[in-house]
Design an enzyme around this catalytic site. Sequence first.
Site, mmCIF file in Angstrom:
data_model
loop_
_atom_site.group_PDB
_atom_site.id
_atom_site.type_symbol
_atom_site.label_atom_id
_atom_site.label_comp_id
_atom_site.label_asym_id
_atom_site.label_seq_id
_atom_site.Cartn_x
_atom_site.Cartn_y
_atom_site.Cartn_z
ATOM 1 N N THR A 224 14.361 12.141 6.706
ATOM 2 C CA THR A 224 13.986 13.480 7.161
ATOM 3 C C THR A 224 12.811 13.674 6.724
ATOM 4 O O THR A 224 12.685 13.889 5.540
ATOM 5 C CB THR A 224 15.333 14.565 6.979
ATOM 6 N N LYS B 189 22.176 -1.822 -7.450
ATOM 7 C CA LYS B 189 22.731 -1.322 -6.149
ATOM 8 C C LYS B 189 22.801 -2.685 -5.210
ATOM 9 O O LYS B 189 23.763 -2.972 -4.758
ATOM 10 C CB LYS B 189 21.724 -0.456 -5.542
ATOM 11 N N PHE C 93 21.273 11.661 12.472
ATOM 12 C CA PHE C 93 22.247 12.715 12.428
ATOM 13 C C PHE C 93 23.564 12.916 11.702
ATOM 14 O O PHE C 93 24.377 13.395 11.947
ATOM 15 C CB PHE C 93 22.422 13.564 13.752
ATOM 16 N N LEU C 94 23.731 11.692 11.008
ATOM 17 C CA LEU C 94 25.222 11.328 10.707
ATOM 18 C C LEU C 94 25.540 12.293 9.557
ATOM 19 O O LEU C 94 24.853 12.828 8.867
ATOM 20 C CB LEU C 94 25.091 9.735 10.078
ATOM 21 N N GLU D 280 28.407 12.729 6.293
ATOM 22 C CA GLU D 280 29.040 12.046 5.080
ATOM 23 C C GLU D 280 30.411 12.212 5.554
ATOM 24 O O GLU D 280 30.943 13.127 6.392
ATOM 25 C CB GLU D 280 28.816 12.415 3.880
ATOM 26 N N THR E 128 14.158 11.657 0.819
ATOM 27 C CA THR E 128 13.169 12.478 0.847
ATOM 28 C C THR E 128 13.853 13.895 -0.020
ATOM 29 O O THR E 128 13.830 14.967 0.620
ATOM 30 C CB THR E 128 12.537 13.003 2.121
ATOM 31 N N CYS F 37 21.796 17.384 2.213
ATOM 32 C CA CYS F 37 20.808 17.683 3.188
ATOM 33 C C CYS F 37 20.576 19.003 3.542
ATOM 34 O O CYS F 37 19.596 19.384 3.508
ATOM 35 C CB CYS F 37 21.465 17.038 4.635
ATOM 36 N N ARG G 214 26.395 16.536 -4.849
ATOM 37 C CA ARG G 214 24.982 16.836 -4.859
ATOM 38 C C ARG G 214 24.990 18.359 -4.180
ATOM 39 O O ARG G 214 25.493 18.448 -3.347
ATOM 40 C CB ARG G 214 24.136 16.106 -4.128
HETATM 41 C C1 UDX Z 1 24.812 17.275 7.563
HETATM 42 C C2 UDX Z 1 24.727 17.399 9.107
HETATM 43 O O1 UDX Z 1 26.021 17.712 9.642
HETATM 44 C C3 UDX Z 1 24.184 16.113 9.527
HETATM 45 O O2 UDX Z 1 24.075 16.114 10.897
HETATM 46 C C4 UDX Z 1 22.950 15.636 9.123
HETATM 47 O O3 UDX Z 1 22.616 14.246 9.492
HETATM 48 C C5 UDX Z 1 23.055 15.761 7.481
HETATM 49 O O4 UDX Z 1 23.590 16.880 7.035
HETATM 50 P P1 UDX Z 1 26.701 16.448 5.793
HETATM 51 O O5 UDX Z 1 25.532 16.751 4.789
HETATM 52 O O6 UDX Z 1 27.347 15.214 5.824
HETATM 53 O O7 UDX Z 1 25.768 16.393 7.241
HETATM 54 O O8 UDX Z 1 27.845 17.726 5.867
HETATM 55 P P2 UDX Z 1 28.463 18.696 7.084
HETATM 56 O O9 UDX Z 1 29.446 18.182 7.432
HETATM 57 O O10 UDX Z 1 27.235 19.167 7.990
HETATM 58 O O11 UDX Z 1 28.868 19.840 5.996
HETATM 59 C C6 UDX Z 1 27.722 20.544 5.144
HETATM 60 C C7 UDX Z 1 28.259 21.683 4.311
HETATM 61 O O12 UDX Z 1 28.564 22.748 5.026
HETATM 62 C C8 UDX Z 1 29.611 21.179 3.463
HETATM 63 O O13 UDX Z 1 29.300 21.641 2.099
HETATM 64 C C9 UDX Z 1 30.728 21.920 4.348
HETATM 65 O O14 UDX Z 1 31.779 22.172 3.354
HETATM 66 C C10 UDX Z 1 29.884 23.249 4.683
HETATM 67 N N1 UDX Z 1 30.633 23.879 5.915
HETATM 68 C C11 UDX Z 1 30.390 22.964 7.121
HETATM 69 C C12 UDX Z 1 31.042 25.113 5.760
HETATM 70 O O15 UDX Z 1 31.056 25.788 4.733
HETATM 71 N N2 UDX Z 1 31.599 25.531 6.781
HETATM 72 C C13 UDX Z 1 31.718 24.960 8.033
HETATM 73 O O16 UDX Z 1 32.016 25.852 9.304
HETATM 74 C C14 UDX Z 1 31.234 23.789 8.148
#
Ligand code: UDX
Length: 456
Positions: A124, A37, A155-156, A158, A88, A266, A336
Site C-alpha cells: 500500500t 524469518k 485487500f486481504l 488478517e 510501508t 493497516c 499493532r
Molecule cells: C483491513 C482491511 O479490511 C483489508 O481489506 C486490508 O487489506 C487491510 O486492512 P485488517 O487490518 O485485517 O484488514 O482488519 P479488519 O477486519 O478490516 O478490521 C480492522 C479493525 O476494525 C479491527 O480492529 C476490528 O476490530 C475493527 N472493527 C471492524 C470494528 O471495530 N468494527 C467493525 O464493525 C469492524
Amino acid sequence: MTLRISVIGTGYLGATHAACMAEMGYEVIGLDIDKTKLDALAAGILPFHEPGLPELLRKHVASGRLRFTDSYAEVAAGADIHFITVGTPQRADSQSADMSYVDGAVDSLLEHINGDALIVGKSTVPVGTARRLSEKIAQGAKAGSSIALAWNPEFLREGFAVQDTLRPDRLVYGLDNGRGLELLREVYAPVLALDTPEVVTDLETSELVKVAANAFLATKISFINAFAEVTETVGGDIKVLADAIGYDKRIGRRFLNAGVGFGGGCLPKDIRALQARVSELGLSQTMGFLAEVDQINLRRRDRVVSLASHMLGNELADKQVSVLGVTFKPNSDDVRDSPALDIAVRLYNEGAEVSVYDPEGNANAAGRFPRLNYVDSYTEAAKNADLVLVLTEWDEFRELQPADLASVVSQRKLIDGRNVLDRPEWREQGWSITGPGEYFELGNMAPATTAIPVQS
Ligand code: UDX
C-alpha cells in the site's frame, strides 16, 4: 512452461501471497532480509498466526514449489514476475508512509535483473509512487533488459488471508501503458476462473483504490462509534440502530459494530498516510474528515478507561483488572495499534494490576509491554478481579456465561468492549455490566482528545 514468481518481503502479505501462488501451481521464491524469518519459513514454520496458512506453507515447502532466499541475484535469475510485498509502515517522525523498503526492493531488483521482467507492486503506497518507480525503472534497467511495472493492490484481511487471496472480491491491476496485462491475467487465471471481477486501470487509480477502501471502512466504523457517543449520553441502543440502518442495502450492516474501535497494521496507518499525501499535493482540507475519523476512534479507548475508573470508584491504583483479548481483532496474533492492548497499558499506567489473557496474542503483547501479567486462561486472568474487560471478540469470549467467571472474580463487574455479551442475562446473575454505546452516567468526565500516536 510453469510461471516463475518471486515475492519480495515475506511478512503477512508476502508469506500469504507466496504460499497461495505456489498453491496455484507456480514455482515461487520468497525473499526477505531477515534470516531468522527465512529459516523458519523454509522449515515450514509461520512466524505469526493465520488460520490455514501454515498448512499451505508446509505443503509447498515439501513439494519444492516454494523456497526462500535472501539473495536478489537468485531471485532475479529464478523468476520472471516479481511481486513487491514489503511493508510501508508509518514513519517514526510523521504520519507519512515509510517508502524505504519499497524503494530498496526496486533498486535491488534493478541491480540484478538482466533479461525481461514484470515487477508488480502489492504494497500500500501513497498515490504517485508507482509513476515515480516506473521512471526509476526506465532509467535504471540494464541495457538490453525490458522491465515493466504494474500495481496490484491487496485487500486481504488478517484471519482470512488465504481465503481473501485465493478467492478475492476483486482483482485490480494498475498498468503503465497497458504493459503487463497478459502476464497478470496468466498469473491470476485460477482466480479469474471463479468469475472474480477484474478492474484494469492506470497506476494512480490502483494506488487510490486501496487507500480509498481502507478509508471508507475506517469511516464506517467511526461513524457508528460517533453515534455510540450520542447513545452513551442520551440513551438508546447502538446495536439496534446499526441493524436498522444496515437493512438499507445502500448502507449495509457490515463494519457497523460499535466497540473499542479499529486498530491493526493497516486502517490507522493508511488513513494517516492518505491525509499526509493529499496535504503534500496541496489538498490540505480534502481528507480533513479522516482526522475526525481517527479522533473518534481514539476516543473509544478514553471512554473505556474512564468507564473502568468510574466502575472502580474513580480509583484504579491497586485494583485487580482482567483484560480478555489483547489483539486488534480475533483470529490474529497481531497487536499493532491494538485498542485492547492500549487500554490494558493505560489501566496499568493508572496503577491497576492488569492480568491479560488472549488465545494467540500474549507473546506479541508481552514483547511490547512485558510488565502486564500474562496468563494462560480467562479463569486465571479473572482470578480475584475487581473488573473484567472483554476487549477482543474471540469466540471463546463471545460464549462466556456469567457463571464461568462468577466464582473466581472478586467483584462482579464487567466492560463488554465489543458488545458481544447478553447483558440482561449477566445482570440477572448479579453483574454490573456495560459497554460502548450504552448510557452510563459518568459525572463530569471531560471529553478527552487524544494525540495521534506515532508508530514505534
Ligand atoms: C483491513 C482491511 O479490511 C483489508 O481489506 C486490508 O487489506 C487491510 O486492512 P485488517 O487490518 O485485517 O484488514 O482488519 P479488519 O477486519 O478490516 O478490521 C480492522 C479493525 O476494525 C479491527 O480492529 C476490528 O476490530 C475493527 N472493527 C471492524 C470494528 O471495530 N468494527 C467493525 O464493525 C469492524
